[in-house]
Design an enzyme around this catalytic site. Structure first.
Site, PDB file in Angstrom:
ATOM      1  N   ASN A  22       0.855  -1.193   0.000  1.00  0.00           N
ATOM      2  CA  ASN A  22       0.000   0.000   0.000  1.00  0.00           C
ATOM      3  C   ASN A  22       0.894   1.247   0.000  1.00  0.00           C
ATOM      4  O   ASN A  22       1.696   1.432   0.924  1.00  0.00           O
ATOM      5  CB  ASN A  22      -0.898  -0.048   1.250  1.00  0.00           C
ATOM      6  CG  ASN A  22      -1.835   1.140   1.331  1.00  0.00           C
ATOM      7  OD1 ASN A  22      -1.425   2.260   1.067  1.00  0.00           O
ATOM      8  ND2 ASN A  22      -3.067   0.911   1.709  1.00  0.00           N
TER       9      ASN A  22
ATOM     10  N   ASP B 185      -0.125   4.491  -0.135  1.00  0.00           N
ATOM     11  CA  ASP B 185      -0.858   5.719   0.226  1.00  0.00           C
ATOM     12  C   ASP B 185       0.037   6.775   0.869  1.00  0.00           C
ATOM     13  O   ASP B 185      -0.100   7.976   0.616  1.00  0.00           O
ATOM     14  CB  ASP B 185      -1.963   5.410   1.250  1.00  0.00           C
ATOM     15  CG  ASP B 185      -3.118   4.627   0.668  1.00  0.00           C
ATOM     16  OD1 ASP B 185      -3.185   4.470  -0.566  1.00  0.00           O
ATOM     17  OD2 ASP B 185      -3.946   4.144   1.468  1.00  0.00           O
ATOM     18  N   HIS B 186       0.935   6.320   1.751  1.00  0.00           N
ATOM     19  CA  HIS B 186       1.651   7.314   2.554  1.00  0.00           C
ATOM     20  C   HIS B 186       2.811   7.982   1.827  1.00  0.00           C
ATOM     21  O   HIS B 186       3.365   8.961   2.330  1.00  0.00           O
ATOM     22  CB  HIS B 186       2.036   6.728   3.910  1.00  0.00           C
ATOM     23  CG  HIS B 186       0.804   6.440   4.726  1.00  0.00           C
ATOM     24  ND1 HIS B 186      -0.210   7.378   4.866  1.00  0.00           N
ATOM     25  CD2 HIS B 186       0.391   5.339   5.379  1.00  0.00           C
ATOM     26  CE1 HIS B 186      -1.182   6.843   5.589  1.00  0.00           C
ATOM     27  NE2 HIS B 186      -0.846   5.617   5.910  1.00  0.00           N
TER      28      HIS B 186
ATOM     29  N   HIS C 261      -5.692   3.553  -1.614  1.00  0.00           N
ATOM     30  CA  HIS C 261      -7.020   3.903  -1.090  1.00  0.00           C
ATOM     31  C   HIS C 261      -7.336   5.341  -1.490  1.00  0.00           C
ATOM     32  O   HIS C 261      -6.681   6.276  -1.028  1.00  0.00           O
ATOM     33  CB  HIS C 261      -6.984   3.759   0.441  1.00  0.00           C
ATOM     34  CG  HIS C 261      -8.286   4.015   1.132  1.00  0.00           C
ATOM     35  ND1 HIS C 261      -8.420   3.883   2.497  1.00  0.00           N
ATOM     36  CD2 HIS C 261      -9.503   4.403   0.674  1.00  0.00           C
ATOM     37  CE1 HIS C 261      -9.673   4.166   2.833  1.00  0.00           C
ATOM     38  NE2 HIS C 261     -10.342   4.496   1.747  1.00  0.00           N
TER      39      HIS C 261
ATOM     40  N   ARG D 223      -9.464   8.086  -0.801  1.00  0.00           N
ATOM     41  CA  ARG D 223     -10.432   8.454   0.237  1.00  0.00           C
ATOM     42  C   ARG D 223     -11.317   9.574  -0.267  1.00  0.00           C
ATOM     43  O   ARG D 223     -10.933  10.366  -1.126  1.00  0.00           O
ATOM     44  CB  ARG D 223      -9.704   8.894   1.514  1.00  0.00           C
ATOM     45  CG  ARG D 223      -8.956   7.766   2.213  1.00  0.00           C
ATOM     46  CD  ARG D 223      -8.388   8.240   3.527  1.00  0.00           C
ATOM     47  NE  ARG D 223      -9.422   8.447   4.511  1.00  0.00           N
ATOM     48  CZ  ARG D 223      -9.719   7.590   5.490  1.00  0.00           C
ATOM     49  NH1 ARG D 223      -9.028   6.481   5.638  1.00  0.00           N
ATOM     50  NH2 ARG D 223     -10.690   7.850   6.331  1.00  0.00           N
TER      51      ARG D 223
ATOM     52  N   ARG E 266      -7.166  12.765   1.048  1.00  0.00           N
ATOM     53  CA  ARG E 266      -6.067  13.226   1.914  1.00  0.00           C
ATOM     54  C   ARG E 266      -4.707  12.682   1.477  1.00  0.00           C
ATOM     55  O   ARG E 266      -3.692  13.238   1.825  1.00  0.00           O
ATOM     56  CB  ARG E 266      -6.341  12.895   3.380  1.00  0.00           C
ATOM     57  CG  ARG E 266      -6.217  11.438   3.693  1.00  0.00           C
ATOM     58  CD  ARG E 266      -6.327  11.180   5.180  1.00  0.00           C
ATOM     59  NE  ARG E 266      -7.676  11.386   5.670  1.00  0.00           N
ATOM     60  CZ  ARG E 266      -8.154  10.754   6.744  1.00  0.00           C
ATOM     61  NH1 ARG E 266      -7.384   9.946   7.427  1.00  0.00           N
ATOM     62  NH2 ARG E 266      -9.378  10.965   7.149  1.00  0.00           N
TER      63      ARG E 266
ATOM     64  N   GLU F  79      -8.715   0.365  -3.036  1.00  0.00           N
ATOM     65  CA  GLU F  79      -9.497   0.425  -1.789  1.00  0.00           C
ATOM     66  C   GLU F  79     -10.428   1.614  -1.846  1.00  0.00           C
ATOM     67  O   GLU F  79     -10.002   2.728  -2.188  1.00  0.00           O
ATOM     68  CB  GLU F  79      -8.557   0.650  -0.600  1.00  0.00           C
ATOM     69  CG  GLU F  79      -8.036  -0.605  -0.006  1.00  0.00           C
ATOM     70  CD  GLU F  79      -7.213  -0.283   1.225  1.00  0.00           C
ATOM     71  OE1 GLU F  79      -7.508   0.707   1.929  1.00  0.00           O
ATOM     72  OE2 GLU F  79      -6.252  -0.999   1.451  1.00  0.00           O
TER      73      GLU F  79
ATOM     74  N   THR G 102      -8.161   3.370   8.510  1.00  0.00           N
ATOM     75  CA  THR G 102      -9.392   2.579   8.458  1.00  0.00           C
ATOM     76  C   THR G 102      -9.577   1.843   9.783  1.00  0.00           C
ATOM     77  O   THR G 102      -8.902   0.858  10.059  1.00  0.00           O
ATOM     78  CB  THR G 102      -9.322   1.569   7.283  1.00  0.00           C
ATOM     79  OG1 THR G 102      -8.852   2.251   6.127  1.00  0.00           O
ATOM     80  CG2 THR G 102     -10.678   0.972   7.000  1.00  0.00           C
TER      81      THR G 102
ATOM     82  N   GLU H 212     -10.981  -9.554   3.282  1.00  0.00           N
ATOM     83  CA  GLU H 212      -9.712  -9.154   3.888  1.00  0.00           C
ATOM     84  C   GLU H 212      -9.974  -8.983   5.377  1.00  0.00           C
ATOM     85  O   GLU H 212     -10.812  -8.169   5.783  1.00  0.00           O
ATOM     86  CB  GLU H 212      -9.177  -7.854   3.270  1.00  0.00           C
ATOM     87  CG  GLU H 212      -7.831  -7.480   3.892  1.00  0.00           C
ATOM     88  CD  GLU H 212      -7.063  -6.408   3.131  1.00  0.00           C
ATOM     89  OE1 GLU H 212      -7.209  -6.318   1.900  1.00  0.00           O
ATOM     90  OE2 GLU H 212      -6.310  -5.670   3.802  1.00  0.00           O
TER      91      GLU H 212
ATOM     92  N   HIS I 125      -3.508  -4.624   7.783  1.00  0.00           N
ATOM     93  CA  HIS I 125      -3.594  -3.472   8.672  1.00  0.00           C
ATOM     94  C   HIS I 125      -2.678  -3.621   9.876  1.00  0.00           C
ATOM     95  O   HIS I 125      -2.802  -4.562  10.645  1.00  0.00           O
ATOM     96  CB  HIS I 125      -5.023  -3.174   9.160  1.00  0.00           C
ATOM     97  CG  HIS I 125      -5.236  -1.698   9.366  1.00  0.00           C
ATOM     98  ND1 HIS I 125      -4.769  -1.021  10.460  1.00  0.00           N
ATOM     99  CD2 HIS I 125      -5.813  -0.765   8.581  1.00  0.00           C
ATOM    100  CE1 HIS I 125      -5.071   0.250  10.345  1.00  0.00           C
ATOM    101  NE2 HIS I 125      -5.692   0.447   9.207  1.00  0.00           N
TER     102      HIS I 125
ATOM    103  N   GLY J  61       1.189  -1.441   4.362  1.00  0.00           N
ATOM    104  CA  GLY J  61       1.534  -0.109   3.886  1.00  0.00           C
ATOM    105  C   GLY J  61       2.356   0.708   4.849  1.00  0.00           C
ATOM    106  O   GLY J  61       3.568   0.888   4.676  1.00  0.00           O
TER     107      GLY J  61
HETATM  108  N1  PXP Z   1      -5.792  -3.264   4.094  1.00  0.00           N
HETATM  109  C1  PXP Z   1      -6.750  -2.310   4.160  1.00  0.00           C
HETATM  110  C2  PXP Z   1      -8.120  -2.667   3.709  1.00  0.00           C
HETATM  111  C3  PXP Z   1      -6.447  -1.007   4.601  1.00  0.00           C
HETATM  112  O1  PXP Z   1      -7.414  -0.075   4.673  1.00  0.00           O
HETATM  113  C4  PXP Z   1      -5.122  -0.695   4.947  1.00  0.00           C
HETATM  114  C5  PXP Z   1      -4.771   0.706   5.351  1.00  0.00           C
HETATM  115  O2  PXP Z   1      -5.035   1.579   4.319  1.00  0.00           O
HETATM  116  C6  PXP Z   1      -4.167  -1.702   4.848  1.00  0.00           C
HETATM  117  C7  PXP Z   1      -4.526  -2.984   4.446  1.00  0.00           C
HETATM  118  C8  PXP Z   1      -2.727  -1.460   5.183  1.00  0.00           C
HETATM  119  O3  PXP Z   1      -2.617  -1.124   6.514  1.00  0.00           O
HETATM  120  P1  PXP Z   1      -1.234  -0.525   7.045  1.00  0.00           P
HETATM  121  O4  PXP Z   1      -1.012   0.745   6.293  1.00  0.00           O
HETATM  122  O5  PXP Z   1      -1.469  -0.328   8.504  1.00  0.00           O
HETATM  123  O6  PXP Z   1      -0.181  -1.554   6.745  1.00  0.00           O
END
Ligand code: PXP
Length: 253
Positions: free
Chosen positions: A9, A11-12, A45, A47, A51, A75, A106, A156, A199, A221
């Site tokens: 992931n 996203d960050h 993701h 959103r 963000r 996502e 999430t 998931e 997560h 992620g």
């Molecule tokens: N799976 C889902 C459905 C998520 O929403 C997230 C966070 O965006 C992740 C996995 C990854 O989580 P993390 O960033 O804490 O590894």
């Protein structure tokens, strides 16, 4: 024992980019590097508040993943807007997640039992468009059963509570939650669903999760992107990959 796929992931990377309102660092570059380092797919993701990942990022990531022959796991919240975007991009895989504006990430899984009437039509539309639909849920028997009933192909399981308890040193509580994850994966597997998890996973928590035999994919992620600040993406991803493979080898032995 099947090889566990790793979805990274990114996203960050967009979170850091957006902190400056600049064009860098680019999530697409992170996606390229993650795939080169052994990621089996990219997760992003979009959103409602944009963000981190933007609409333009999804466009670029969808093209990049297509070119590389790797899945983009999109996502999204269950809203008309997001379903429309997913349909437009014909994303290979969609993961429906709960979303609240004020949350930092999430928090908790989708309530498929209570949201059945709202979620089922979205699942149907996305499946008809050829997406593989996953629901992000807590490992709760009623949620697993409801997810199967509305036609999701994938579940998931939310590993956040397990990882938080483990990191807090609350190992009894972590053990109890891990048992729930194991039971949820078994139930989902028995119902014929593909099972993923994600997560909060880091190097310390990945092996017990990866050892759940029904799992076919982990999505990770925050930890990997954080670690990459110190070591680079490949040196963050490769040991994670190795820990996942080691966990699978141990249960196969
Ligand atoms: N799976 C889902 C459905 C998520 O929403 C997230 C966070 O965006 C992740 C996995 C990854 O989580 P993390 O960033 O804490 O590894």
């Amino acid at each position: 024992m099947n090889r566990l796929r790793l979805g990274v992931n990114i996203d960050h990377v967009a979170t850091i980019r957006n902190a400056r309102g600049a064009g860098y660092p680019e999530p697409a570059r992170a996606a390229e590097l993650a795939l080169a380092a052994g990621a089996d797919g990219i997760t992003a993701h979009l959103r409602e508040d944009r963000r981190h990942i933007s609409d333009a990022d999804i466009e670029v990531l969808a093209g990049l993943c297509l070119k590389r022959g790797k899945p983009l796991n999109f996502e999204m919240a269950v809203t008309e807007e997001m379903v429309g975007i997913a349909l437009r991009h014909r994303t290979h895989a969609v993961c429906l997640v709960p979303e609240r504006r004020e949350e930092v990430t999430t928090e908790g899984g989708l309530n498929v039992v209570a949201g059945h009437n709202h979620i089922a039509p979205a699942v149907q539309k996305l499946r008809e468009a050829g997406s593989r639909v996953s629901l992000f849920i807590e490992a709760d028997p009623a949620q697993v059963a409801a997810s199967a009933q509305i036609g999701a192909q994938v579940l998931e399981l939310h590993t956040g509570a397990y990882c938080d308890a483990f990191r807090a040193g609350e190992f009894d509580r972590a053990g109890t939650i891990l048992k729930r994850l194991q039971a949820g994966a078994r139930q989902a597997g028995d119902l014929g669903l593909e099972v993923h998890a994600g997560h909060g996973i880091d190097f310390a928590t990945v092996k017990p999760v990866a050892a759940i035999p029904q799992l076919t994919e982990l999505n990770i992620g925050h930890f990997l992107i954080g670690e990459a600040i110190f070591t680079g993406l490949a040196p963050a991803i490769q040991p994670m990959r190795a820990l996942m493979d080691a966990a699978r080898a141990e249960i196969a032995a």
